[in-house]
Design an enzyme around this catalytic site. Structure first.
Site, PDB file in Angstrom:
ATOM      1  N   PHE A   1      13.075   5.425  10.720  1.00 54.31           N
ATOM      2  CA  PHE A   1      11.986   4.790  10.570  1.00 54.31           C
ATOM      3  C   PHE A   1      11.232   5.844  10.202  1.00 54.31           C
ATOM      4  CE2 PHE A   1       7.353   2.783  10.732  1.00 54.31           C
ATOM      5  CZ  PHE A   1       7.626   1.554  10.744  1.00 54.31           C
TER       6      PHE A   1
ATOM      7  N   LYS B   1       0.555  -0.647   0.148  1.00 55.26           N
ATOM      8  CA  LYS B   1      -0.349   0.333  -0.122  1.00 55.26           C
ATOM      9  C   LYS B   1       0.830   1.049  -0.008  1.00 55.26           C
ATOM     10  CE  LYS B   1      -3.379  -2.606   2.712  1.00 55.26           C
ATOM     11  NZ  LYS B   1      -3.796  -2.362   3.815  1.00 55.26           N
TER      12      LYS B   1
ATOM     13  N   ASP C   1      14.907  -0.533   1.693  1.00 58.13           N
ATOM     14  CA  ASP C   1      15.180  -0.264   2.535  1.00 58.13           C
ATOM     15  C   ASP C   1      16.603  -1.395   2.464  1.00 58.13           C
ATOM     16  OD1 ASP C   1      15.795  -0.708   5.501  1.00 58.13           O
ATOM     17  OD2 ASP C   1      14.350  -1.326   6.271  1.00 58.13           O
TER      18      ASP C   1
ATOM     19  N   GLU D   1       8.414   2.071  -5.713  1.00 52.41           N
ATOM     20  CA  GLU D   1       7.663   1.566  -4.861  1.00 52.41           C
ATOM     21  C   GLU D   1       8.830   2.847  -3.906  1.00 52.41           C
ATOM     22  OE1 GLU D   1       7.713  -0.265  -1.709  1.00 52.41           O
ATOM     23  OE2 GLU D   1       8.731  -1.482  -2.290  1.00 52.41           O
TER      24      GLU D   1
END
Length: 174
Positions: free
Chosen positions: A149, A40, A100, A96
């Site tokens: 993050f 998503k 990572d 994308e």
């Protein structure tokens, strides 16, 4: 409890997306490209990106999982929803949100190559090279980020924060 610190403002994202769309359009020129959004997380980026692209663009979607609700990839890649087209002899552009570890994109790129795609290219908005485990590099990339993050602009934590218009660093507090 979580706190979000702005890392990449909305106006910077818009400028990078416009530049990426122009560069991709110039590369494919008169060729059809099948832009495959990895759901998503890349949905917001893909929508903005294809609006910046000129030429013959077909949109399709894949749902791939390696994170679940965790902050670390499990390393196990699962295609939950596949594309609806036969990619044999077609130009595939994987869109994308973030590279990572590289595990997911390594798997997806290999999958399209094995299916006989004429070309398989990668466009990512965010690159986090410090965390790379697989040798995967984007053909077009927006912004490098440090090992933190991040959420926003489609990126989430446990399905939250996808709707914020900037990219922020998620800080966990007590």
């Amino acid at each position: 409890m979580e706190n979000i610190k702005v890392l990449i403002p909305e106006n910077v994202i818009k400028k990078r997306v416009a530049a990426l769309g122009k560069s991709i359009s110039e590369y494919y020129a008169d060729e059809r490209v099948y832009a495959v959004c990895i759901l998503k997380g890349a949905a917001v980026f893909m929508t903005d990106l294809v609006r910046q692209m000129q030429g013959d663009v077909v949109m399709d979607f894949m749902t791939v999982s390696s994170y679940g609700n965790a902050t670390e990839s499990s390393g196990n890649i699962e295609v939950k929803t596949d594309v609806s087209f036969d990619c044999k002899d077609k130009n595939v552009l994987i869109v994308e949100d973030i590279i990572d570890t590289g595990n997911t994109l390594y798997y997806i790129k290999d999958l399209f190559e094995k299916r006989g795609a004429a070309s398989v290219k990668i466009c990512t908005l965010i690159d986090k090279p410090s965390r790379r485990q697989k040798d995967v590099n984007a053909d077009w990339k927006g912004i490098d980020v440090p090992d933190t993050f991040i959420v926003g602009y489609g990126l989430d934590y446990a399905q939250k924060y996808r709707n914020i218009p900037f990219i922020g660093e998620l800080e966990f507090t007590d």
